[in-house]
Design an enzyme around this catalytic site. Structure first.
Site, PDB file in Angstrom:
ATOM      1  N   GLU A 154      -3.849   4.644   3.222  1.00 37.81           N
ATOM      2  CA  GLU A 154      -2.996   3.865   2.315  1.00 37.81           C
ATOM      3  C   GLU A 154      -3.774   3.350   1.117  1.00 37.81           C
ATOM      4  O   GLU A 154      -4.912   2.929   1.237  1.00 37.81           O
ATOM      5  CB  GLU A 154      -2.325   2.714   3.067  1.00 37.81           C
ATOM      6  CG  GLU A 154      -3.102   2.169   4.234  1.00 37.81           C
ATOM      7  CD  GLU A 154      -2.366   1.068   4.982  1.00 37.81           C
ATOM      8  OE1 GLU A 154      -1.712   0.235   4.354  1.00 37.81           O
ATOM      9  OE2 GLU A 154      -2.476   1.048   6.217  1.00 37.81           O
ATOM     10  N   ASN A 181       1.380   4.596   1.251  1.00 40.13           N
ATOM     11  CA  ASN A 181       0.849   5.392   2.359  1.00 40.13           C
ATOM     12  C   ASN A 181       0.978   6.878   2.032  1.00 40.13           C
ATOM     13  O   ASN A 181       1.995   7.306   1.477  1.00 40.13           O
ATOM     14  CB  ASN A 181       1.631   5.085   3.646  1.00 40.13           C
ATOM     15  CG  ASN A 181       1.379   3.677   4.160  1.00 40.13           C
ATOM     16  OD1 ASN A 181       1.310   2.729   3.382  1.00 40.13           O
ATOM     17  ND2 ASN A 181       1.251   3.546   5.464  1.00 40.13           N
ATOM     18  N   THR A 186       0.850  -1.200   0.000  1.00 43.27           N
ATOM     19  CA  THR A 186       0.000   0.000   0.000  1.00 43.27           C
ATOM     20  C   THR A 186       0.880   1.241   0.000  1.00 43.27           C
ATOM     21  O   THR A 186       1.830   1.329   0.780  1.00 43.27           O
ATOM     22  CB  THR A 186      -0.910   0.047   1.243  1.00 43.27           C
ATOM     23  OG1 THR A 186      -0.105   0.021   2.421  1.00 43.27           O
ATOM     24  CG2 THR A 186      -1.908  -1.095   1.261  1.00 43.27           C
TER      25      THR A 186
END
Ligand code: ADP
Ligand code: RBF
Ligand code: MG
Length: 186
Positions: free
Chosen positions: A122, A40, A38
């Site tokens: 995220e 962020n 992910t």
């Protein structure tokens, strides 16, 4: 969990546009423990008005990564454990990985499964990138809500739910009424 029904077309308060934020380092768990990386973004970069709408939960929409014109460098993770290479998106191909609108699922919240003490925002982008792009710029438009954030008894259950989130995002982002909003990022 029964999942809220996603509308056939984006409805108010969506779209929520968050322009020109930046990919920062998190705890590094997305890829390592979950296998779902992910990107962020700093919660402080999300305008207050957008953050009121994007309360904690899982969302989906479109995003665009832009290479940042900065020298590559390393930064220490917030927990101080490891250094992260900030390439700022160098190595991403223009029109293929960068400067192109891509589908995403997003989580905002406290990651109850991991008992985080800080709120995180995220994005998992539904695209295969040639390399990491910490330090790159990222803009996104959120088009809908998928479900609340939950705690889980096992990591497998969390991963299974994220895979269902991804399937929902793919299904809805394929619809014309959702595709139409890609232009918001152009
Ligand atoms: P962190 O906790 O530092 O965010 P992750 O394990 O979640 O660590 O990895 C995130 C990084 O992986 C992102 O910042 C990005 O540079 C890279 N990445 C590679 N592929 C993707 C993808 N499909 N979606 C989001 N980030 C990706
Ligand atoms: N973490 C949770 O603790 N509970 C959740 O319900 C949850 N849902 C997520 C849904 C999506 C689509 C994504 C990308 C992540 C989600 N996470 C959730 C966050 C996950 O714990 C996090 O990505 C890792 O901790 C790595 O930062
Ligand atoms: Mg991450």
């Amino acid at each position: 969990m029964s999942r809220p029904q996603i509308p056939e077309v984006p409805v108010a308060p969506y779209p929520v546009v968050v322009p020109n934020t930046r990919v920062v380092a998190g705890f590094g768990r997305g890829s390592s423990s979950i296998g779902i990386p992910t990107a962020n973004v700093p919660v402080e970069d999300i305008p207050a008005e957008a953050l009121r709408i994007l309360d904690t939960g899982v969302y989906f929409g479109w995003c665009k990564v832009l290479r940042a014109d900065e020298p590559a460098h390393t930064e220490l993770r917030k927990d101080g454990t490891t250094e992260v290479e900030f390439s700022n998106g160098e190595g991403l191909v223009q029109g293929q990985d960068a400067d192109v609108v891509l589908p995403m699922v997003m989580s905002i919240g406290w990651n109850p499964f991991f008992k985080n003490k800080e709120k995180a925002a995220e994005l998992h982008i539904l695209h295969k990138f040639p390399k990491n792009f910490y330090g790159a710029k990222i803009s996104f438009v959120v088009l809908g809500y998928v479900r609340p954030e939950l705690s889980y008894t096992t990591l497998e259950a969390l991963i299974e739910d994220i895979n269902l989130d991804i399937a929902s995002a793919k299904e809805y982002l394929a619809k014309d009424a959702y595709v139409e909003y890609k232009h918001v990022l152009n």
